[in-house]
Write a protein that holds these residues in place. Sequence first.
Motif, PDB file in Angstrom:
ATOM      1  N   SER A 155       5.883   4.988  -1.906  1.00 23.07           N
ATOM      2  CA  SER A 155       4.866   5.917  -2.466  1.00 23.07           C
ATOM      3  C   SER A 155       5.462   6.240  -3.666  1.00 23.07           C
ATOM      4  CB  SER A 155       4.852   6.955  -1.256  1.00 23.07           C
ATOM      5  OG  SER A 155       5.839   7.551  -1.009  1.00 23.07           O
ATOM      6  N   PHE A 167      -4.567   3.300   1.441  1.00 26.18           N
ATOM      7  CA  PHE A 167      -3.914   3.717   2.538  1.00 26.18           C
ATOM      8  C   PHE A 167      -4.652   3.291   4.066  1.00 26.18           C
ATOM      9  CE2 PHE A 167      -1.777   6.292   5.450  1.00 26.18           C
ATOM     10  CZ  PHE A 167      -0.428   7.071   4.688  1.00 26.18           C
ATOM     11  N   TYR A 215       1.295   5.024 -11.520  1.00 24.18           N
ATOM     12  CA  TYR A 215       0.049   5.173 -11.938  1.00 24.18           C
ATOM     13  C   TYR A 215       0.266   6.525 -12.417  1.00 24.18           C
ATOM     14  CZ  TYR A 215      -1.828   1.342  -9.275  1.00 24.18           C
ATOM     15  OH  TYR A 215      -2.454   0.121  -8.918  1.00 24.18           O
ATOM     16  N   PHE A 270       1.144  -3.489  -6.046  1.00 20.96           N
ATOM     17  CA  PHE A 270       1.374  -2.180  -5.604  1.00 20.96           C
ATOM     18  C   PHE A 270      -0.144  -1.394  -5.618  1.00 20.96           C
ATOM     19  CE2 PHE A 270       5.823  -0.624  -5.199  1.00 20.96           C
ATOM     20  CZ  PHE A 270       6.391  -2.035  -4.768  1.00 20.96           C
ATOM     21  N   VAL A 303       1.170  -1.284  -0.004  1.00 20.91           N
ATOM     22  CA  VAL A 303       0.075   0.116   0.060  1.00 20.91           C
ATOM     23  C   VAL A 303       0.925   1.157  -0.038  1.00 20.91           C
ATOM     24  CG1 VAL A 303      -2.144  -1.311   1.095  1.00 20.91           C
ATOM     25  CG2 VAL A 303      -0.308  -0.093   2.514  1.00 20.91           C
ATOM     26  N   GLU A 304       0.269   2.261  -0.084  1.00 18.47           N
ATOM     27  CA  GLU A 304       0.743   3.919  -0.182  1.00 18.47           C
ATOM     28  C   GLU A 304       1.908   4.096   0.901  1.00 18.47           C
ATOM     29  OE1 GLU A 304      -1.504   6.635  -1.727  1.00 18.47           O
ATOM     30  OE2 GLU A 304      -3.034   5.565  -2.451  1.00 18.47           O
ATOM     31  N   SER A 305       1.443   3.630   2.081  1.00 17.34           N
ATOM     32  CA  SER A 305       2.242   3.843   3.198  1.00 17.34           C
ATOM     33  C   SER A 305       3.607   3.310   3.268  1.00 17.34           C
ATOM     34  CB  SER A 305       1.626   3.625   4.598  1.00 17.34           C
ATOM     35  OG  SER A 305       1.301   2.171   4.561  1.00 17.34           O
ATOM     36  N   LEU A 328       4.703   4.157  -6.583  1.00 14.18           N
ATOM     37  CA  LEU A 328       3.438   4.039  -6.967  1.00 14.18           C
ATOM     38  C   LEU A 328       3.049   5.208  -7.761  1.00 14.18           C
ATOM     39  CD1 LEU A 328       1.601   2.966  -3.580  1.00 14.18           C
ATOM     40  CD2 LEU A 328       1.088   2.105  -5.863  1.00 14.18           C
ATOM     41  N   ILE A 329       3.595   6.357  -7.386  1.00 11.04           N
ATOM     42  CA  ILE A 329       3.125   7.536  -8.096  1.00 11.04           C
ATOM     43  C   ILE A 329       3.900   7.568  -9.562  1.00 11.04           C
ATOM     44  CG2 ILE A 329       3.736  10.084  -8.514  1.00 11.04           C
ATOM     45  CD1 ILE A 329       4.144  10.366  -5.532  1.00 11.04           C
ATOM     46  N   ARG A 355      -3.192   1.331  -4.795  1.00 11.15           N
ATOM     47  CA  ARG A 355      -3.429   2.657  -4.015  1.00 11.15           C
ATOM     48  C   ARG A 355      -4.516   2.604  -3.242  1.00 11.15           C
ATOM     49  NH1 ARG A 355      -5.259   5.654  -9.756  1.00 11.15           N
ATOM     50  NH2 ARG A 355      -6.098   3.855  -9.964  1.00 11.15           N
TER      51      ARG A 355
END
Length: 415
Positions: free
Chosen positions: A407, A352, A414, A348, A314-316, A410-411, A350
């Motif tokens: 994070s 949180f 996506y 991965f 996850v994002e964290s 992930l950016i 999106r």
Amino acid sequence: MYRPSSLLSNPPNQDFSLRGGSDEDNLDNSLEAERRYFKLRPGFATSDQTMELCNPYHEDRNVSQDERDFNPSSVTFEWLRQAESASLYGGSEDYTRPVLHHVRSWGREVVREKPFSVIHEFDAWRKNPELAEAVAAIKALTAVIKRSGASTMMGLEVELKEASDALKAWDESSISLSAGCDLFMRYVTRTSAIEYEDIEAGKARLIERGEKFGDISQKARRTIAELGKDFIVNGTTVLTHGYSRVVIALLKLAASEGKDFNVVCTEGRPDNTGAEMAKELVPAGIPVTLVLDAGVAYMMETIDMVLVGADGVVESGGIINMLGTYQTALIARSLKKPVYVAAESYKFARLFPLDQRDMSPAPRHVDFLVPLPQTVRVENSARDYTPPQYLTLLFTDLGILTPSAVSDELIQLYL
């Protein structure tokens, strides 16, 4: 059922009447010819709709006057095909394109066309034990592009989006399935091919990108194994929790290079995933110890490192994984043992989560050995959330990452 009189003239090799000629000889010809006159309206086979035949001289078709003369006394093979299809596919959903299906017609087994379903395609791919669920979804979505009958790129994109949504709805609790579909859509549609005026050229480009993404995803496991094997040295004792294909690949690769190490597998209640993990490792010559889930703290002082997979990253920078991963990481942290995660980038997500209850439910049946009073409430969640502060490193096909770097990745994924 009506039948155009032009078919009664019996041109050469086209005797379609069921009263004359041989069914065996004329079956293929009749099916082909009759398709010119009759077709099914979209969605004909759902349980709450009736099957209807389009008027063979509808205004959008060029039909001669002779073809408007009907003979109601004949039953055609096409009518039988449609009736059998309605019976076979009634109540089904998401059928859009044909695949083969065996049925019987007038005493003979015939291969009929059964419309394509992205769910059935996905289910066929996921039966391969070497394919992760997300990779099976990627393969199924690529098949949607190949079989698409869309006449515009916009139509193809809409069709692909609907197929992706159908897959995600198939199992809303699967994080890797949802993330895999989202990443596929981002990767495949992030191209100028969507703007192509030539549908065939644009479609070919999307197929190329879809197959490339599928290949990358399939190779992810090998990439992760290559990166993580160097962390295992002679004399190491590794604790694993849950069943993970990528963890198995990493441990087997390390063993194949002659490294001498031991693995401790937790039992993995309620579905015995740890026992399955142990069975996979033994043929590779890896010494394995199986321990009860409640024995993690008892064994931790003999452990050098914890290695787990993940249902989702996850994002964290934390992970969502099989129930018990969180407590394992907590115990390892308290005894200053490193916790490593092996996970493919298509996991991965999106998301949180703020706590253990801030996730979609994923219940699992728990079978106890003793009968319980009905007033006893059973907590049967199948997974938990491990915050990033309890993780040391993540081995991914994007490289070896710290939890804080997730994070940023992930950016990039996506964008």
